[in-house]
Design an enzyme around this catalytic site. Structure first.
Site, mmCIF file in Angstrom:
data_model
loop_
_atom_site.group_PDB
_atom_site.id
_atom_site.type_symbol
_atom_site.label_atom_id
_atom_site.label_comp_id
_atom_site.label_asym_id
_atom_site.label_seq_id
_atom_site.Cartn_x
_atom_site.Cartn_y
_atom_site.Cartn_z
ATOM 1 N N GLY A 10 0.835 -1.191 0.000
ATOM 2 C CA GLY A 10 0.000 0.000 0.000
ATOM 3 C C GLY A 10 0.867 1.238 0.000
ATOM 4 N N CYS A 11 0.325 2.307 0.495
ATOM 5 C CA CYS A 11 1.010 3.596 0.516
ATOM 6 C C CYS A 11 2.364 3.479 1.208
ATOM 7 C CB CYS A 11 0.132 4.618 1.233
ATOM 8 S SG CYS A 11 0.928 6.207 1.469
#
Length: 169
Positions: A10-11
């Site tokens: 993810g981020c």
């Protein structure tokens, strides 16, 4: 002598701090990997046209922190049952991947993934992929050590992930 590990979960803003604060970690760099465009920018990666995934490259001292330990930390930062993003971040550029540098890392990651699946911790299949490392391109400076530079924005971005971690680990 140091080694490298690359993880996508993810981020990348939310993937730095869990590793950066561990003993034996020399550096953690936010960046992009796995795509077909050399030296992509954040805007290009966000457009879903480069094939890159946001990831972190970790340089570590294996005498202090083993690759096995890094993989265990990685699992505890992601939802390994979500193939198309992580938490509020959706799309292939946020997919969960363990990128291995050498065959030994691949074997460790596969064994760990199998153990997690067999543990029964999750009632859905573990879909995190294990792929050979490709060129890693550091992200722009403002993405580096984001949790330290922008603690309020980091906490906002990290809330859903933190709740998941607390519930599942």
């Amino acid at each position: 002598m140091s080694e490298k590990a690359i993880f996508a979960g993810g981020c990348f803003w939310c993937m730095i701090q869990p590793f950066d604060t561990q003993p034996g970690i020399i550096s953690v760099t936010s960046g992009y990997t796995g795509g077909h465009v050399p030296n992509p920018t954040y805007e290009q990666v966000r457009s879903h046209t480069t094939g890159h995934t946001e990831a972190v490259e970790i340089v570590f001292d294996p005498e202090i922190m083993s690759y096995e330990q890094l993989v265990e930390i990685y699992w505890q930062q992601t939802d390994p049952t979500d193939a198309m993003g992580q938490f509020e971040d959706r799309g292939d550029n946020y997919r969960p991947v363990i990128f291995y540098m050498i065959e030994q890392q691949k074997a460790i990651a596969e064994k760990s993934k199998e153990a997690l699946q067999e543990s029964g911790r999750f009632d859905q299949p573990i879909v995190t992929t294990i792929e050979p490392a490709a060129a890693f391109y550091p992200a722009e400076d403002y993405h580096q050590n984001f949790y330290q530079k922008e603690p309020e924005r980091y906490n906002q971005a990290h809330t859903e992930r933190a709740n998941f971690i607390e519930k599942n680990w």
